[in-house]
Structure formats: structure tokens, C-alpha cells
Design a protein around this motif. Structure first.
Motif, short mmCIF file in Angstrom:
data_model
loop_
_atom_site.label_atom_id
_atom_site.label_comp_id
_atom_site.label_asym_id
_atom_site.label_seq_id
_atom_site.Cartn_x
_atom_site.Cartn_y
_atom_site.Cartn_z
N ALA A 130 -8.51 15.33 22.57
CA ALA A 130 -9.54 14.66 21.77
C ALA A 130 -10.42 13.81 22.66
O ALA A 130 -10.04 13.46 23.78
CB ALA A 130 -8.86 13.78 20.73
N SER A 131 -11.61 13.48 22.18
CA SER A 131 -12.51 12.59 22.93
C SER A 131 -11.83 11.24 23.15
O SER A 131 -11.04 10.76 22.32
CB SER A 131 -13.80 12.40 22.12
OG SER A 131 -14.40 11.19 22.49
N ALA A 132 -12.14 10.63 24.27
CA ALA A 132 -11.53 9.35 24.60
C ALA A 132 -12.19 8.21 23.83
O ALA A 132 -11.71 7.08 23.85
CB ALA A 132 -11.63 9.10 26.10
N GLY A 133 -13.30 8.50 23.18
CA GLY A 133 -14.05 7.42 22.52
C GLY A 133 -15.02 6.75 23.47
O GLY A 133 -15.77 5.84 23.11
N PHE A 134 -15.00 7.19 24.73
CA PHE A 134 -16.00 6.73 25.71
C PHE A 134 -16.30 7.89 26.66
O PHE A 134 -15.52 8.85 26.73
CB PHE A 134 -15.49 5.49 26.46
CG PHE A 134 -14.19 5.66 27.19
CD1 PHE A 134 -14.16 6.09 28.51
CD2 PHE A 134 -12.98 5.40 26.55
CE1 PHE A 134 -12.96 6.24 29.18
CE2 PHE A 134 -11.76 5.55 27.22
CZ PHE A 134 -11.75 5.97 28.53
N SER A 135 -17.42 7.79 27.36
CA SER A 135 -17.81 8.87 28.27
C SER A 135 -17.27 8.60 29.66
O SER A 135 -17.20 7.45 30.09
CB SER A 135 -19.34 8.97 28.36
OG SER A 135 -19.90 9.01 27.08
N VAL A 136 -16.91 9.67 30.36
CA VAL A 136 -16.47 9.55 31.76
C VAL A 136 -17.33 10.49 32.59
O VAL A 136 -17.43 11.68 32.28
CB VAL A 136 -14.98 9.95 31.93
CG1 VAL A 136 -14.52 9.68 33.36
CG2 VAL A 136 -14.08 9.22 30.93
N ILE A 137 -17.98 9.93 33.61
CA ILE A 137 -18.75 10.79 34.52
C ILE A 137 -18.34 10.49 35.96
O ILE A 137 -17.87 9.40 36.26
CB ILE A 137 -20.28 10.60 34.38
CG1 ILE A 137 -20.69 9.15 34.68
CG2 ILE A 137 -20.78 11.03 33.00
CD1 ILE A 137 -22.17 9.00 34.94
N GLY A 138 -18.53 11.45 36.83
CA GLY A 138 -18.24 11.25 38.24
C GLY A 138 -19.53 10.91 38.98
O GLY A 138 -20.56 11.56 38.78
N PHE A 139 -19.48 9.89 39.80
CA PHE A 139 -20.65 9.53 40.63
C PHE A 139 -20.17 8.87 41.92
O PHE A 139 -20.37 7.67 42.13
CB PHE A 139 -21.60 8.60 39.85
CG PHE A 139 -22.99 8.57 40.43
CD1 PHE A 139 -23.99 9.40 39.93
CD2 PHE A 139 -23.30 7.75 41.51
CE1 PHE A 139 -25.27 9.40 40.48
CE2 PHE A 139 -24.58 7.75 42.07
CZ PHE A 139 -25.57 8.57 41.55
N PRO A 140 -19.52 9.66 42.78
CA PRO A 140 -18.97 9.06 44.01
C PRO A 140 -20.01 8.99 45.12
O PRO A 140 -19.78 9.51 46.21
CB PRO A 140 -17.82 10.02 44.35
CG PRO A 140 -18.26 11.35 43.81
CD PRO A 140 -19.17 11.07 42.64
N LYS A 141 -21.14 8.34 44.84
CA LYS A 141 -22.23 8.32 45.83
C LYS A 141 -22.69 6.89 46.06
O LYS A 141 -22.78 6.11 45.10
CB LYS A 141 -23.42 9.13 45.31
CG LYS A 141 -23.09 10.58 45.07
CD LYS A 141 -24.28 11.33 44.51
CE LYS A 141 -23.80 12.55 43.75
NZ LYS A 141 -24.71 12.95 42.70
N PRO A 142 -23.01 6.57 47.30
CA PRO A 142 -23.39 5.18 47.58
C PRO A 142 -24.80 4.80 47.14
O PRO A 142 -25.38 3.85 47.66
CB PRO A 142 -23.22 5.08 49.11
CG PRO A 142 -23.37 6.46 49.60
CD PRO A 142 -22.95 7.40 48.51
#
Ligand SMILES: Nc1ncnc2c1ncn2[C@@H]1O[C@H](COP(=O)(O)OP(=O)(O)OP(=O)(O)O)[C@@H](O)[C@H]1O
Ligand SMILES: [Mg+2]
Length: 221
Positions: free
Chosen positions: A52-64
Motif C-alpha cells: 500500500a502507499s506509505a501516505g507520503f512520497s519517496v524519491i531518490g536524489f543522491p546528487k550534490p
């Protein structure tokens, strides 16, 4: 849109575990984005485990360049959390530049206290460009009857960075829930882990709203 980063150059102190739990708690009544700024992608892996959805969004952004993109990424959210990587100093700098508050998880061991110097040195570089940055230690994995709140507070005092009054205990519930792509707020909504996460969120939210420090360390039993 307050931005809160969980950072420590030391690995395995609880940045991801606490980011996920704090995001879940804030998401109960706000729009929350969790940015996984770690190349390892642990928060993304956690989100991928879920059905199920976590109720929040998760995105990857491993950039300086996170500090340059934070306004665009956080557009439409009430809170942004950043789960920081261990070791990579340029990413930590970018995350600090993007943030209103830095929480530094630290375990109650002398090794963690000594290792905290690395992230504190980086945070201090921002004292002039970001005078309003709020920085706090967040004690994680406190064991009853070992190094207690007062001792670790004393050990951390030399860094001149306040310690959140609410600490997180070592509880298998955190690891168990995370392995299943859940949070302890879902597996035991009225349990001790959920309670102490709520207390931490209440405390730093109040600090961001201008509340005074609470000096005494509180630990749920
Ligand atoms: N309060 C806690 N009680 C019990 N286990 C915990 C607690 N906090 C973290 N852990 C466990 O400690 C390990 C490391 O936690 P986590 O991955 O969150 O750290 P991290 O700082 O994100 O690590 P990295 O630097 O590799 O990104 C995990 O196995 C996690 O389940
Ligand atoms: Mg991590």
C-alpha cells in the motif's frame, strides 16, 4: 514547507529508520516528501517493499545539487525530509544548504560521540551563510541501563549543539516493521515506538515554530 535532514557521516546510526518513521508520523496530517539522498537507496528499497502507499512520497536524489532543486522538488508538499548518506561530504553539504533543520542521529556509544565531529564540522561551515539553521542531536537506540540520557548529553555537550529532549530507544519493532516495508506506527500504532516517534516530531515541530528548548531527556519506558 520546512525541510528537515537526517544526517551523519557515520553509517548505521538510524538515518533511514528515523526518516521513514518521522515521515510517516508527519504524513498523518500533512503532505510529506521523503528525499532519499543516499546512493544506497535504502528508503527507496523500503518503499518498494510496500504493497500500500506509505501516505507520503519517496524519491531518490543522491546528487550534490539538492539545494538548488529543493524548491521545485518540494513544491506542493507541507514537509520535506531528507535521508542523508553516510560519508559523502558533498551530498551532506548540499542537504544542509537545502534544510531548515538538521537532525543528527547518534547512538549512545563513545564511538558515535567521537564520530559526530565529522558532521558537526560540516554543519559549522554553514553558521555564517545559514544563521537560522536549527541543528539538534537525536539520540537513537538508547538501551535502558547503559549510557543514559544524562551521560550522553554530557558527552555531546562539547559540540555546542543541543540534544533533542526526546530520545529513541533500541526497539526491535523499528527493524521488524522496516523489513516488511512498514513503520512501527502501522504495526503497533499505540506502542512505545510509535509514542516516542510522535514525541520527537512534536518536539522538533515546536522548535521550528520558535518554542524554547526542553532540557530534560524523556524516554518512554
Ligand atoms: N531505534 C532502533 N532500534 C532498533 N534498531 C534500530 C533502531 N534504529 C536503527 N536500527 C537498526 O539499525 C540498522 C541501521 O539503521 P539505518 O539503516 O536506519 O541507519 P542509517 O544511518 O540510515 O545507515 P546508513 O548510514 O548505511 O544509511 C538497521 O538494521 C535498523 O533496523
Ligand atoms: Mg541510510
Amino acid at each position: 514547507m520546512p525541510v528537515v535532514a537526517l544526517l551523519n557521516q557515520k553509517g548505521g546510526v538510524g538515518k533511514t529508520t528515523l526518516s521513514i518513521h518521522i515521515a510517516a508520523e508527519l504524513a498523518a496530517n500533512a503532505r510529506v516528501l521523503l528525499i532519499d539522498a543516499d546512493q544506497q537507496g535504502s528508503a527507496l528499497d523500503w518503499a518498494a517493499q510496500r504493497e500500500a502507499s506509505a501516505g507520503f512520497s519517496v524519491i531518490g536524489f543522491p546528487k550534490p545539487v539538492l539545494h538548488r532543486e529543493i524548491a521545485a522538488l518540494g513544491n506542493g508538499y507541507d514537509w520535506v525530509l531528507i535521508d542523508g548518506p553516510p560519508r559523502v561530504n558533498e551530498l551532506a553539504r548540499s542537504a544542509i544548504a537545502a534544510s531548515d533543520m538538521v537532525l543528527i542521529p547518534v547512538q549512545p556509544s563513545p564511538f558515535d560521540v567521537w564520530a559526530a565531529k565529522d558532521i558537526i564540522d560540516i554543519v559549522k561551515e554553514f553558521s555564517i551563510p545559514k544563521p537560522n539553521l536549527e541543528t539538534r542531536f537525536l539520540i537513537n537506540r538508547l538501551f535502558p541501563n547503559t549510557m543514559l540520557g544524562a551521560e550522553i548529553q554530557e558527552a555531546l555537550a562539547s559540540f555546542d549543539v543541543p540534544v533533542l529532549a526526546n530520545a529513541i530507544r533500541n526497539r526491535t519493532e523499528y527493524a521488524k516493521a522496516a523489513r516488511a516495508g512498514l513503520t512501527a506506527l502501522e504495526t503497533e500504532p499505540y506502542g512505545q515506538a510509535a509514542r516516542e516517534i510522535r514525541a520527537v516530531v512534536e518536539e522538533f515541530t515546536a522548535l521550528l515554530n520558535g518554542a524554547k528548548e526542553v532540557k530534560k531527556i524523556h524516554v518512554a519506558s
